[in-house]
Design an enzyme around this catalytic site. Structure first.
Site, PDB file in Angstrom:
ATOM      1  N   LYS A 142       0.929  -1.192  -0.060  1.00 20.25           N
ATOM      2  CA  LYS A 142      -0.141   0.075  -0.048  1.00 20.25           C
ATOM      3  C   LYS A 142       0.819   1.382  -0.035  1.00 20.25           C
ATOM      4  O   LYS A 142       1.642   1.397   0.929  1.00 20.25           O
ATOM      5  CB  LYS A 142      -0.941  -0.130   1.321  1.00 20.25           C
ATOM      6  CG  LYS A 142      -1.944   1.399   1.280  1.00 20.25           C
ATOM      7  CD  LYS A 142      -2.768   1.224   2.436  1.00 20.25           C
ATOM      8  CE  LYS A 142      -3.610   2.413   2.575  1.00 20.25           C
ATOM      9  NZ  LYS A 142      -4.624   2.416   3.338  1.00 20.25           N
ATOM     10  N   LYS A 150      -2.140  -1.611  -3.868  1.00 18.99           N
ATOM     11  CA  LYS A 150      -2.937  -0.479  -3.731  1.00 18.99           C
ATOM     12  C   LYS A 150      -2.174   0.721  -3.898  1.00 18.99           C
ATOM     13  O   LYS A 150      -1.081   1.212  -3.159  1.00 18.99           O
ATOM     14  CB  LYS A 150      -3.738  -0.512  -2.333  1.00 18.99           C
ATOM     15  CG  LYS A 150      -4.889   0.827  -2.263  1.00 18.99           C
ATOM     16  CD  LYS A 150      -5.166   0.641  -0.848  1.00 18.99           C
ATOM     17  CE  LYS A 150      -6.038   1.763  -0.836  1.00 18.99           C
ATOM     18  NZ  LYS A 150      -6.527   2.121   0.634  1.00 18.99           N
TER      19      LYS A 150
HETATM   20  C1  PBG Z   1      -7.553   3.413   5.381  1.00 15.33           C
HETATM   21  C2  PBG Z   1      -7.798   3.259   3.923  1.00 15.33           C
HETATM   22  C3  PBG Z   1      -7.712   4.379   2.889  1.00 15.33           C
HETATM   23  C4  PBG Z   1      -8.007   3.782   1.743  1.00 15.33           C
HETATM   24  C5  PBG Z   1      -8.560   2.527   2.188  1.00 15.33           C
HETATM   25  N1  PBG Z   1      -8.274   2.104   3.497  1.00 15.33           N
HETATM   26  C6  PBG Z   1      -7.056   5.788   2.955  1.00 15.33           C
HETATM   27  C7  PBG Z   1      -5.874   5.964   3.477  1.00 15.33           C
HETATM   28  O1  PBG Z   1      -4.829   4.970   3.607  1.00 15.33           O
HETATM   29  O2  PBG Z   1      -5.398   7.023   3.493  1.00 15.33           O
HETATM   30  C8  PBG Z   1      -8.211   4.310   0.340  1.00 15.33           C
HETATM   31  C9  PBG Z   1      -9.065   3.941  -0.581  1.00 15.33           C
HETATM   32  C10 PBG Z   1      -9.689   4.738  -1.684  1.00 15.33           C
HETATM   33  O3  PBG Z   1      -8.792   5.631  -2.020  1.00 15.33           O
HETATM   34  O4  PBG Z   1     -10.287   4.363  -2.379  1.00 15.33           O
HETATM   35  N2  PBG Z   1      -6.384   2.903   5.877  1.00 15.33           N
END
Ligand code: PBG
Length: 323
Positions: free
Chosen positions: A194, A247
């Protein structure tokens, strides 16, 4: 010329026959934004077509998706500011908004797959995925909260818990907590690679979960790195992950491919909020054909090696398949 690749592109029937990648509704997980209240369905301004649902209207949305063949969902709660604190206590309140919604969905639709997000940010007064101490995100203390959160979600009926926080050791810790409490069957979908990405903007608007100070670069990955994704994949696998996730998806197709080639676990890719917003904005301006762009981008994610795609397009794609 005895080689003419165009021969295999001549007619639609031939093109379909040699097509390597096909998408079906089985490939998708549909994210759902949940808010407090009743009879609410409020569009996210930066995500046309995507709504924030209250606990009652979300059931109609799930029903509509199930009818279209989409059977897996990733709900995300928007927590009112007064319930947020430094330790994200509300994240493991069994009577909180999120566990209530998980129970309701499962009671009405026992056959759907529910993938629930484990991270502190929607519940944290600091808007970070971990506990903030003197401006630092402290890892091991955060694991305690994540374990309780995952357990609360499992007790409410989650099929798969999905830690998105990027703390070290979270998969192993969550696995232990789940097993010790009799939830051996609950799977873990690790947000393995991520990245600290600008593409999460619309999601943070939808949940009002942006960090109050600083950024997420000490825990989310640097987008300049791909070998580091293999380290995360190795650890998540050793710690007991059942799925690995990359991601965002579109700027990270190489990372999807890398994990696909280096793991036998199912690979998920998250086609995130900003990726959805870009396509929608250009389509609204008439600059792109929204439907064609949707199909092309989703196909590219699967072609890169994703078995599973989390996408805000899941429902619209299912409607497109119906046509
Ligand atoms: C929370 C989380 C996020 C997303 C999914 N879970 C945001 C972040 O990490 O700031 C983002 C999903 C998206 O942008 O569609 N940790």
């Amino acid at each position: 010329m005895n080689r003419r690749p165009r021969r295999n592109r001549q007619t639609e029937a031939i093109r379909n026959m040699v097509q390597e990648t096909t998408l079906s509704t089985n490939d998708f997980i549909y994210p759902l934004f949940i808010i407090e209240g009743q009879n609410k369905r409020i569009e996210v301004s930066s995500m046309p077509g995507i709504n924030r649902f209250s606990a009652d209207t979300v059931l109609d949305e799930v029903a509509a998706c199930v009818e279209l063949g989409v059977k897996a969902f990733a709900p995300f709660p928007s927590i009112p500011e007064q319930y947020k604190d430094k330790y994200a206590t509300e994240s493991h309140n069994p009577e909180g908004l999120f566990p209530r919604v998980i129970r309701e969905i499962k009671r009405n639709f026992p056959d759907v797959a529910l993938v629930t997000d484990v991270a502190m940010d929607p519940y944290s007064s600091d808007g970070h995925d971990g506990i903030v101490e003197n401006g630092e995100i402290i890892n091991d203390e955060t694991l305690e909260v994540l374990g309780k959160m995952a357990l609360t979600q499992a007790q409410a009926g989650a099929d798969i818990v999905a830690p998105s926080d990027m703390m070290d050791g979270r998969v192993g810790h969550i696995r232990r907590v789940l097993d010790e409490n009799g939830f051996q069957k609950v799977a873990i979908m690790a947000y393995t690679a991520k990245y600290a990405s600008a593409f999460y903007g619309p999601f943070r608007d939808a949940l009002d979960s942006a960090p109050k100070a600083g950024d997420k670069k000490t825990y989310q990955m640097n987008y300049a790195n791909s070998r580091e994704a293999l380290i995360e994949a190795e650890l998540d696998t050793q710690e007991g992950a059942d799925y690995l996730m990359v991601k965002p998806a579109l700027s990270y197709l190489d990372v999807i491919k890398l994990l696909r080639e280096n793991s036998h676990l199912p690979i998920a890719a998250y086609n995130v909020s900003g990726e959805y917003a870009m396509v929608k904005a250009a389509a609204q301006k008439g600059w792109l054909d929204g439907e064609k762009t949707m199909v092309e981008t989703l196909t590219s994610i699967k072609r890169a090696g994703a078995d599973i795609i989390l996408s805000y397009f899941a429902k619209e794609f299912a409607q497109y398949l119906r046509k």
